[in-house]
Scaffold this motif. Structure first.
Motif, PDB file in Angstrom:
ATOM      1  N   ASP A  16       0.834  -1.202   0.000  1.00 25.16           N
ATOM      2  CA  ASP A  16       0.000   0.000   0.000  1.00 25.16           C
ATOM      3  C   ASP A  16       0.870   1.255   0.000  1.00 25.16           C
ATOM      4  O   ASP A  16       0.636   2.201  -0.765  1.00 25.16           O
ATOM      5  CB  ASP A  16      -0.916  -0.029   1.223  1.00 25.16           C
ATOM      6  CG  ASP A  16      -1.768   1.217   1.350  1.00 25.16           C
ATOM      7  OD1 ASP A  16      -2.210   1.740   0.306  1.00 25.16           O
ATOM      8  OD2 ASP A  16      -1.986   1.669   2.489  1.00 25.16           O
ATOM      9  N   ALA A  17       1.911   1.277   0.852  1.00 23.72           N
ATOM     10  CA  ALA A  17       2.793   2.441   0.935  1.00 23.72           C
ATOM     11  C   ALA A  17       3.483   2.703  -0.392  1.00 23.72           C
ATOM     12  O   ALA A  17       3.554   3.856  -0.867  1.00 23.72           O
ATOM     13  CB  ALA A  17       3.828   2.240   2.039  1.00 23.72           C
ATOM     14  N   LEU A  18       4.002   1.646  -1.030  1.00 20.96           N
ATOM     15  CA  LEU A  18       4.729   1.812  -2.286  1.00 20.96           C
ATOM     16  C   LEU A  18       3.810   2.272  -3.412  1.00 20.96           C
ATOM     17  O   LEU A  18       4.199   3.095  -4.255  1.00 20.96           O
ATOM     18  CB  LEU A  18       5.422   0.506  -2.671  1.00 20.96           C
ATOM     19  CG  LEU A  18       6.555   0.070  -1.736  1.00 20.96           C
ATOM     20  CD1 LEU A  18       7.037  -1.328  -2.102  1.00 20.96           C
ATOM     21  CD2 LEU A  18       7.705   1.060  -1.780  1.00 20.96           C
ATOM     22  N   GLU A  19       2.588   1.760  -3.440  1.00 19.82           N
ATOM     23  CA  GLU A  19       1.648   2.179  -4.476  1.00 19.82           C
ATOM     24  C   GLU A  19       1.284   3.650  -4.333  1.00 19.82           C
ATOM     25  O   GLU A  19       1.195   4.390  -5.325  1.00 19.82           O
ATOM     26  CB  GLU A  19       0.390   1.306  -4.422  1.00 19.82           C
ATOM     27  CG  GLU A  19       0.614  -0.120  -4.922  1.00 19.82           C
ATOM     28  CD  GLU A  19      -0.615  -0.987  -4.752  1.00 19.82           C
ATOM     29  OE1 GLU A  19      -1.566  -0.546  -4.043  1.00 19.82           O
ATOM     30  OE2 GLU A  19      -0.639  -2.106  -5.312  1.00 19.82           O
ATOM     31  N   GLY A  79      15.440  -2.701   9.635  1.00 17.43           N
ATOM     32  CA  GLY A  79      14.248  -2.232   8.945  1.00 17.43           C
ATOM     33  C   GLY A  79      14.129  -0.722   9.007  1.00 17.43           C
ATOM     34  O   GLY A  79      14.653  -0.069   9.915  1.00 17.43           O
ATOM     35  N   CYS A  80      13.393  -0.147   8.047  1.00 14.37           N
ATOM     36  CA  CYS A  80      13.354   1.312   7.938  1.00 14.37           C
ATOM     37  C   CYS A  80      12.595   1.983   9.072  1.00 14.37           C
ATOM     38  O   CYS A  80      12.738   3.187   9.280  1.00 14.37           O
ATOM     39  CB  CYS A  80      12.773   1.725   6.591  1.00 14.37           C
ATOM     40  SG  CYS A  80      11.079   1.183   6.299  1.00 14.37           S
ATOM     41  N   VAL A 142      21.887  -0.164   1.275  1.00  8.20           N
ATOM     42  CA  VAL A 142      20.462   0.020   1.527  1.00  8.20           C
ATOM     43  C   VAL A 142      19.659  -0.771   0.499  1.00  8.20           C
ATOM     44  O   VAL A 142      20.105  -0.994  -0.632  1.00  8.20           O
ATOM     45  CB  VAL A 142      20.058   1.514   1.460  1.00  8.20           C
ATOM     46  CG1 VAL A 142      20.681   2.289   2.606  1.00  8.20           C
ATOM     47  CG2 VAL A 142      20.434   2.133   0.117  1.00  8.20           C
ATOM     48  N   THR A 143      18.470  -1.199   0.920  1.00 10.95           N
ATOM     49  CA  THR A 143      17.497  -1.783   0.000  1.00 10.95           C
ATOM     50  C   THR A 143      16.483  -0.702  -0.326  1.00 10.95           C
ATOM     51  O   THR A 143      15.839  -0.158   0.575  1.00 10.95           O
ATOM     52  CB  THR A 143      16.793  -2.990   0.632  1.00 10.95           C
ATOM     53  OG1 THR A 143      17.772  -4.000   0.924  1.00 10.95           O
ATOM     54  CG2 THR A 143      15.755  -3.571  -0.321  1.00 10.95           C
ATOM     55  N   VAL A 144      16.370  -0.378  -1.610  1.00 10.09           N
ATOM     56  CA  VAL A 144      15.459   0.677  -2.067  1.00 10.09           C
ATOM     57  C   VAL A 144      14.357   0.019  -2.880  1.00 10.09           C
ATOM     58  O   VAL A 144      14.628  -0.726  -3.828  1.00 10.09           O
ATOM     59  CB  VAL A 144      16.200   1.728  -2.913  1.00 10.09           C
ATOM     60  CG1 VAL A 144      15.230   2.811  -3.377  1.00 10.09           C
ATOM     61  CG2 VAL A 144      17.336   2.346  -2.113  1.00 10.09           C
ATOM     62  N   ARG A 145      13.118   0.306  -2.508  1.00  7.47           N
ATOM     63  CA  ARG A 145      11.986  -0.298  -3.208  1.00  7.47           C
ATOM     64  C   ARG A 145      11.108   0.761  -3.849  1.00  7.47           C
ATOM     65  O   ARG A 145      10.943   1.863  -3.334  1.00  7.47           O
ATOM     66  CB  ARG A 145      11.152  -1.144  -2.241  1.00  7.47           C
ATOM     67  CG  ARG A 145      11.888  -2.368  -1.722  1.00  7.47           C
ATOM     68  CD  ARG A 145      10.963  -3.351  -1.055  1.00  7.47           C
ATOM     69  NE  ARG A 145       9.932  -3.845  -1.975  1.00  7.47           N
ATOM     70  CZ  ARG A 145       9.086  -4.822  -1.672  1.00  7.47           C
ATOM     71  NH1 ARG A 145       9.145  -5.408  -0.491  1.00  7.47           N
ATOM     72  NH2 ARG A 145       8.174  -5.217  -2.540  1.00  7.47           N
ATOM     73  N   ARG A 146      10.591   0.395  -4.995  1.00  5.17           N
ATOM     74  CA  ARG A 146       9.533   1.135  -5.662  1.00  5.17           C
ATOM     75  C   ARG A 146       8.371   0.170  -5.862  1.00  5.17           C
ATOM     76  O   ARG A 146       8.485  -1.030  -5.578  1.00  5.17           O
ATOM     77  CB  ARG A 146      10.008   1.676  -7.000  1.00  5.17           C
ATOM     78  CG  ARG A 146      11.146   2.681  -6.925  1.00  5.17           C
ATOM     79  CD  ARG A 146      11.648   3.041  -8.311  1.00  5.17           C
ATOM     80  NE  ARG A 146      10.602   3.603  -9.138  1.00  5.17           N
ATOM     81  CZ  ARG A 146      10.376   4.907  -9.271  1.00  5.17           C
ATOM     82  NH1 ARG A 146      11.138   5.780  -8.644  1.00  5.17           N
ATOM     83  NH2 ARG A 146       9.403   5.342 -10.047  1.00  5.17           N
ATOM     84  N   ALA A 147       7.278   0.676  -6.356  1.00  6.29           N
ATOM     85  CA  ALA A 147       6.132  -0.204  -6.592  1.00  6.29           C
ATOM     86  C   ALA A 147       6.474  -1.303  -7.593  1.00  6.29           C
ATOM     87  O   ALA A 147       5.961  -2.418  -7.508  1.00  6.29           O
ATOM     88  CB  ALA A 147       4.937   0.607  -7.090  1.00  6.29           C
ATOM     89  N   ALA A 148       7.382  -0.999  -8.538  1.00  6.89           N
ATOM     90  CA  ALA A 148       7.654  -1.944  -9.627  1.00  6.89           C
ATOM     91  C   ALA A 148       8.936  -2.739  -9.458  1.00  6.89           C
ATOM     92  O   ALA A 148       9.141  -3.723 -10.165  1.00  6.89           O
ATOM     93  CB  ALA A 148       7.707  -1.198 -10.963  1.00  6.89           C
ATOM     94  N   ASP A 149       9.835  -2.340  -8.578  1.00  8.35           N
ATOM     95  CA  ASP A 149      11.115  -3.051  -8.484  1.00  8.35           C
ATOM     96  C   ASP A 149      11.763  -2.830  -7.128  1.00  8.35           C
ATOM     97  O   ASP A 149      11.364  -1.961  -6.347  1.00  8.35           O
ATOM     98  CB  ASP A 149      12.070  -2.601  -9.602  1.00  8.35           C
ATOM     99  CG  ASP A 149      12.411  -1.123  -9.511  1.00  8.35           C
ATOM    100  OD1 ASP A 149      13.260  -0.763  -8.675  1.00  8.35           O
ATOM    101  OD2 ASP A 149      11.818  -0.313 -10.258  1.00  8.35           O
ATOM    102  N   GLU A 168      10.502   6.336  -4.255  1.00 12.03           N
ATOM    103  CA  GLU A 168      11.392   5.342  -3.663  1.00 12.03           C
ATOM    104  C   GLU A 168      11.293   5.344  -2.140  1.00 12.03           C
ATOM    105  O   GLU A 168      11.076   6.389  -1.526  1.00 12.03           O
ATOM    106  CB  GLU A 168      12.840   5.605  -4.069  1.00 12.03           C
ATOM    107  CG  GLU A 168      13.122   5.375  -5.541  1.00 12.03           C
ATOM    108  CD  GLU A 168      14.582   5.533  -5.882  1.00 12.03           C
ATOM    109  OE1 GLU A 168      15.020   4.964  -6.898  1.00 12.03           O
ATOM    110  OE2 GLU A 168      15.299   6.249  -5.146  1.00 12.03           O
ATOM    111  N   LEU A 169      11.471   4.168  -1.556  1.00 13.60           N
ATOM    112  CA  LEU A 169      11.465   4.018  -0.109  1.00 13.60           C
ATOM    113  C   LEU A 169      12.636   3.135   0.291  1.00 13.60           C
ATOM    114  O   LEU A 169      12.792   2.021  -0.232  1.00 13.60           O
ATOM    115  CB  LEU A 169      10.156   3.376   0.359  1.00 13.60           C
ATOM    116  CG  LEU A 169      10.044   3.042   1.851  1.00 13.60           C
ATOM    117  CD1 LEU A 169      10.108   4.317   2.696  1.00 13.60           C
ATOM    118  CD2 LEU A 169       8.753   2.278   2.132  1.00 13.60           C
ATOM    119  N   VAL A 170      13.482   3.643   1.179  1.00 16.31           N
ATOM    120  CA  VAL A 170      14.551   2.813   1.754  1.00 16.31           C
ATOM    121  C   VAL A 170      13.892   1.894   2.781  1.00 16.31           C
ATOM    122  O   VAL A 170      13.460   2.340   3.841  1.00 16.31           O
ATOM    123  CB  VAL A 170      15.634   3.673   2.416  1.00 16.31           C
ATOM    124  CG1 VAL A 170      16.656   2.800   3.132  1.00 16.31           C
ATOM    125  CG2 VAL A 170      16.332   4.554   1.381  1.00 16.31           C
TER     126      VAL A 170
END
Length: 299
Positions: A16-19, A79-80, A142-149, A168-170
């Motif tokens: 939900d956060a990434l979307e 964790g972030c 760091v692990t960086v996430r987006r909705a798609a990757d 982007e979210l770390v």
């Protein structure tokens, strides 16, 4: 002054956060909020939407992992949403993470550490603060996430780009520690609890059993510098004994190559002198930490 109006979204889960972040490139992420809230209130930063991740499950863990292949360096995966106080409690129990623990103890007050997140301090990408030097000395990732990757990257890259990009979210920070026998030091000058300091330095030193240096990382955090390790100063120690003349040469090189600037706290020249003094003291401490009770270098 009050913050400009913004919308608020409490994320139910990570998806939900990434979307929401993907649909709102100008959104800001709220976890600890120690830097974000003052920036919003002073209107140095504006955000149309605040995405609160504090209730997202699984983002507040602090896990001790085995070392990476090729070397027994212990690793903390954080964790972030993990608070600095929780990270400090874990790091303090593991000798390999003593450098991280020493740095965390200087980050604000105990109350601040109970609220602030380590991932937030990294994502803030402020080169004059402690985490910039630790990212360089410890090779933090760091692990960086987006909705798609999802992708992993060196935390130092965030400082070059002034933090994560839009959407982007770390989500995690991976902090390698020191190997058994490696020396380390962390020194900070000044009594300020919040904000920039006069300056400081982090050092990691690897010595052979004969006392000669395998490798050295020296990274200052000081106004004007980008937090990167001083490659020339570190290289000057390699292959030879880290004795008093070598320490002086490295400290002089650090003072010549570091970038500093003047502000209300100190002049650029004073900060260069401060870096010379702190590097010299830190290297002496790091060498001492490589030695066992008998005085022999621990390999």
């Amino acid at each position: 002054m009050h913050a400009a109006p913004f919308a608020f979204h409490a994320a139910r889960d990570l998806k939900d956060a990434l979307e929401v972040l993907d649909m709102s490139p100008g959104a800001a992420v709220l976890a600890g909020g120690l830097s974000l809230i003052p920036e919003l209130r002073s209107r140095r930063r504006r955000a149309a939407l605040l995405v609160d991740i504090n209730n997202v499950p699984g983002l507040d863990g602090v896990t001790a992992l085995a070392g990476r292949p090729g070397g027994p360096r212990p690793v903390l995966r954080i964790g972030c949403a993990a608070r600095q106080a929780d990270v400090l409690a874990v790091a303090a129990r593991h000798p390999g993470h003593a450098l991280l623990a020493a740095a965390l103890r200087t980050m604000g007050t105990a109350l601040v550490r109970q609220r602030g997140t380590l991932a937030g301090a990294v994502a803030q990408a402020a080169p004059e603060l402690q985490m910039s030097a630790l990212c360089s000395v410890l090779d933090i990732r760091v692990t960086v996430r987006r909705a798609a990757d999802t992708h992993d990257r060196a935390a130092r890259e965030l400082f070059a780009e002034a933090g994560p990009g839009p959407g982007e979210l770390v989500t995690a920070v991976e902090v390698p520690g020191c190997r058994s026998g490696e020396g380390w030091a962390f020194l900070r000058a000044g009594r300020r609890t919040f904000g920039a300091h006069l300056g400081g330095v982090a050092v990691r030193l690897d010595l052979r059993p004969d006392g000669r240096c395998r490798g050295a990382r020296i990274a200052p955090f000081v106004a004007g510098h980008d937090g990167a390790a001083l490659a020339e100063a570190g290289a000057s120690l390699c292959s030879g004994p880290v004795d008093a003349p070598a320490v002086r040469r490295a400290a002089d090189l650090a003072a010549r190559t570091v970038r500093t600037r003047s502000d209300a706290l100190a002049s650029a020249d004073y900060r260069r002198h401060l870096v010379r003094v702190l590097v010299r003291r830190a290297l002496v401490q790091a060498v001492d930490r490589t030695r066992g009770p008998s005085g022999e270098v621990v390999s």
